[in-house]
Design an enzyme around this catalytic site. Structure first.
Site, PDB file in Angstrom:
ATOM      1  N   ALA A  78       0.834  -1.199   0.000  1.00  0.00           N
ATOM      2  CA  ALA A  78       0.000   0.000   0.000  1.00  0.00           C
ATOM      3  C   ALA A  78       0.870   1.251   0.000  1.00  0.00           C
ATOM      4  O   ALA A  78       0.359   2.359   0.165  1.00  0.00           O
ATOM      5  CB  ALA A  78      -0.926   0.002   1.214  1.00  0.00           C
ATOM      6  N   HIS A  79       2.184   1.071  -0.172  1.00  0.00           N
ATOM      7  CA  HIS A  79       3.128   2.190  -0.123  1.00  0.00           C
ATOM      8  C   HIS A  79       3.828   2.333  -1.480  1.00  0.00           C
ATOM      9  O   HIS A  79       4.452   1.386  -1.948  1.00  0.00           O
ATOM     10  CB  HIS A  79       4.181   1.964   0.971  1.00  0.00           C
ATOM     11  CG  HIS A  79       3.601   1.720   2.319  1.00  0.00           C
ATOM     12  ND1 HIS A  79       4.298   1.082   3.333  1.00  0.00           N
ATOM     13  CD2 HIS A  79       2.384   2.017   2.847  1.00  0.00           C
ATOM     14  CE1 HIS A  79       3.530   1.010   4.407  1.00  0.00           C
ATOM     15  NE2 HIS A  79       2.371   1.569   4.137  1.00  0.00           N
ATOM     16  N   HIS A  80       3.715   3.527  -2.071  1.00  0.00           N
ATOM     17  CA  HIS A  80       4.287   3.752  -3.400  1.00  0.00           C
ATOM     18  C   HIS A  80       5.081   5.054  -3.356  1.00  0.00           C
ATOM     19  O   HIS A  80       4.549   6.091  -2.960  1.00  0.00           O
ATOM     20  CB  HIS A  80       3.177   3.853  -4.450  1.00  0.00           C
ATOM     21  CG  HIS A  80       1.976   3.012  -4.121  1.00  0.00           C
ATOM     22  ND1 HIS A  80       0.748   3.555  -3.783  1.00  0.00           N
ATOM     23  CD2 HIS A  80       1.829   1.674  -4.030  1.00  0.00           C
ATOM     24  CE1 HIS A  80      -0.107   2.587  -3.528  1.00  0.00           C
ATOM     25  NE2 HIS A  80       0.523   1.431  -3.656  1.00  0.00           N
TER      26      HIS A  80
END
Length: 747
Positions: free
Chosen positions: A671-673
């Site tokens: 969920a981390h970009h």
């Protein structure tokens, strides 16, 4: 479900499929239904569970082939998958609708000694079809069949466990012990927090839209010749999440007229239903079912007012000092190493009300803490942007109590109070770039062209601004910049994703001494840092939030019987995952087309973290633990010897995505970009300078997670907001300098 009748219509569920638009033929749908039946087969009632209550009876007899599951599966597959994937599924379904085609793809398993000697797929017994699907999952030669298997399995199981009736109920939920969050919602008798500044395009038409814009204090010119509305402002911000929300708040508070464009819709706590299906569809990019092109990594990204801050798991961790030193020294971005950035973190944490106190932990975090303590491992309180009494296990579907402080209830409220206007349901198409002959950069940005997603608005929007801020996130900012004609080679590259793998442990109701279910209590309230021999952090272990549909879609499928047994155990199946500061990178040059490759050190760190998570679950008293590897890797814990445990852990791996040649494979999630338009000291090193301004276009700034130089290794919300605070504060100072009268004028 009475409480959900007050929810927003888009979040209530209960959709009735009147007609299908997936485009599959009746023969293809017959084949698809026969696959869905294998994935979720009707089963005989187990002797040990008789007499059985009605919900359990329904659950065991339920089949994935029952209407409208196949049609809704097809609809979702076509809507959420990339066109090449849809074409592949369509082709395989067509081939399997013929006898010779089935022979080609299934081999001897479709043969019979009686006429007809060759059966098409839908004519085979459930047992034969199940064996075929397992061959596709394990197959090393025709990887495309594995891809088709995973696509259909993902959409079928998600549909089955998320669809609801007109009462917002799913008949399987009672059987598996799941219930939707029904705690009292926060209401706003005086009006929604952003009401003063919000324009929801979904409710507008051409005439009302112009009136709404004008009433909000914007200058609007109707240009029928070019079929556009020209809207003038000081700053246009594209995106309202961690980056855009902060930028809007800071710049509006400095006296600028700000317009925020948001693709998603606006919801407040009383709108949230906590229903997994419609909530994922409305609050997440791609409906929460999005992946890299090779389907190796499942990606989650917010797509609503507040962006990721509206649906994240509340972890509010400051940027590690070693990361800041690396960025300020090695990457030569000075402000990360000085007082400016630390002051920004202080301001962000204060505005979000961050605290590391937690008055009561939920089931998963109690299990997590118990396992760590039994192993003598240090476990820390997770700082959160909510009160210490926040006991919400459904914040990933929108915080119904309003306790979690996303940008929609903080920075955007500040922005609207200072005159900002937020236009929802609008998608930016391209920046307005012109030649800049006498400027510092080759181009100058004059604003952005956007399109309303409501067909009742027939004209495009041309927002003309002195400053344009792209805050679409690391997955969408690069495609927007590239489609606008920008060519810096760093745009879209250097993408970091924090890929993770899940570990699970099953804890029967009274065996562990810990009460509760996985969907109750704060999602992340405890942390454990896995460190190497030289005290460097290898992985950060946290608990995860999984609803029944997401759990079923991501879990390994071994057989229909195994699936139903897993689902019955779901409420007491705790999940932990290791988060690593990855070295591997990817790229996103076109919207929806994300490519990524893990490095060897990432895989090794993930493996180390995954093993530690399993040890913690075992130490907490799990009856059984396992991973999400495709073969359903697991081990019973009762009577487990150290030798057997080490043998099991030695077999735990993090390598091999779905399209690998391995018989077993993993699906990662993130969920981390970050870092796909990274800051650089020069235009050779980054897409933007340390002020967040494009090296190619004056007046165009990026203020989201894409500007971070590298991965962080912790949940990035505080880092993104603090970086955006610095960038927007510098833009505000630039405005102030440009409007300040010179000495002669003052005299």
């Amino acid at each position: 479900m009475e409480g959900n009748k007050t929810s927003h219509p888009l979040l209530r569920g209960g959709r009735i499929l009147c007609s299908s638009s997936h485009g599959f033929t009746p023969a293809q749908m017959q084949t698809l239904a026969s696959i869905c039946e294998v994935l979720i087969p009707p089963l005989p009632l187990p002797e040990e569970k008789k007499p059985m209550d009605p919900p359990l009876q329904y659950f065991y007899k339920a089949s994935g082939s029952h209407p409208p599951i196949p049609d809704e599966t097809a609809e979702m597959l076509v809507k959420r998958s990339l066109p090449p994937a849809v074409s592949l599924v369509s082709l395989v379904l067509k081939i399997l609708s013929f006898r010779l085609g089935t022979l080609l793809l299934c081999g001897r398993l479709c043969l019979s000694r009686e006429w007809p000697l060759i059966h098409k797929f839908s004519e085979l017994s459930v047992e034969r079809r199940e064996e075929i699907l397992m061959q596709w999952s394990r197959g090393r030669c025709l990887i495309v069949l594995r891809v088709v298997f995973v696509l259909i399995k993902t959409f079928c199981l998600f549909t089955f466990f998320s669809r609801t009736d007109e009462n917002s109920e799913n008949p399987t939920w009672k059987a598996i012990g799941y219930h939707v969050d029904n705690r009292e919602k926060k209401t706003y008798p005086q009006g929604r927090p952003l009401e003063k500044g919000i324009i929801e395009a979904i409710h507008e038409n051409d005439s009302s839209f112009v009136q709404s814009l004008t009433q909000k204090g914007l200058q609007v010119i109707d240009d029928p010749e070019h079929n556009i509305y020209k809207i003038k402002c000081d700053v246009v911000v594209i995106g309202s999440g961690c980056g855009g929300g902060v930028a809007a708040g800071v710049l509006a508070s400095s006296g600028q007229k700000v317009v925020v464009l948001e693709k998603g819709n606006y919801f407040v706590p009383e709108d949230y239903s906590s229903l997994e299906g419609p909530s994922m569809s409305e609050l997440y990019e791609g409906g929460g079912i999005m992946s890299t092109v090779d389907m190796q990594i499942s990606l989650w990204a917010g797509s609503t007012v507040g962006g990721g801050s509206a649906v994240n798991w509340s972890a509010s961790i400051r940027t590690p000092e070693n990361v800041l030193r690396e960025w300020s020294v090695d990457h030569r971005i000075p402000f990360f190493g000085n007082h400016e950035y630390h002051s920004a973190m202080d301001a962000v944490c204060k505005r979000l009300g961050v605290t590391d106190k937690c008055s009561e932990e939920g089931f998963q975090n109690q299990i997590f803490r118990k396992g760590c303590e039994n192993l003598g491992l240090k476990v820390d309180q997770a700082p959160r942007n909510s009160s210490e009494n926040h006991f919400c296990g459904s914040c990933n579907l929108g915080c119904r109590t309003g306790d979690k402080k996303g940008t929609d209830s903080t920075w955007l409220v500040d922005a609207v109070a200072c005159g900002a206007v937020i236009v929802t349901g609008t998608k930016a198409e391209r920046f307005i770039l012109v030649d800049n002959d006498n400027g510092r950069r080759k181009k100058r940005c004059l604003g952005v062209i956007a399109t309303a997603l409501n067909n009742n608005l027939t004209k495009k929007l041309q927002i003309e601004a002195k400053v344009t801020v792209s805050a679409c996130g690391s997955l969408l900012t690069p495609p927007l910049m590239i489609s606008s004609g920008l060519q810096n080679p760093n745009i879209g590259r250097n993408l970091h994703l924090h890929p993770s793998l899940l570990a699970w442990g099953y804890f029967p109701e009274d065996a562990s001494g810990i009460k509760g279910k996985i969907f109750e209590g704060g999602i992340i309230t405890s942390l454990h840092r896995v460190v190497s021999g030289d005290s460097k952090m290898v992985a950060l272990i946290q608990a995860a939030a999984l609803g029944p549909a997401t759990y079923a879609a991501l879990s390994p499928w071994i057989s229909g019987g195994d699936l139903k047994e897993r689902m019955l155990k779901l409420p007491r199946t705790a999940h932990l995952y290791p988060l690593v500061r990855n070295q591997g990178t990817g790229k996103v040059m076109e919207e929806g087309k994300i490519k990524y490759r893990l490095s060897e050190i990432d895989e090794e760190n993930l493996r180390t973290g995954l093993r530690q998570a399993l040890r913690i679950l075992i130490a907490a008293g799990a009856e059984e633990v396992g991973t999400y590897r495709s073969d359903g890797q697991r081990i019973k814990c009762r009577g487990l010897t150290n030798a057997s445990l080490e043998e099991f852990l030695d077999d735990v791996s993090s390598t091999g995505g779905m399209q690998s040649k391995n018989e077993t494979w993993n699906i990662y999630f993130t969920a981390h970009h970050m870092a796909s338009c990274r800051m650089g000291a020069t235009e050779e090193e980054g897409a933007v300078d340390e002020n967040g301004e494009s090296w190619e276009a004056e007046g165009l700034f990026v203020s989201d997670g894409s500007v971070l130089p590298t991965a962080i290794g912790v949940n990035p919300m505080i880092t993104i907001q603090s970086t955006s605070y610095c960038i927007s504060s510098r833009i505000a100072k630039k405005f102030k300098r440009e409007t300040k009268p010179d000495v002669d004028q003052r005299v």
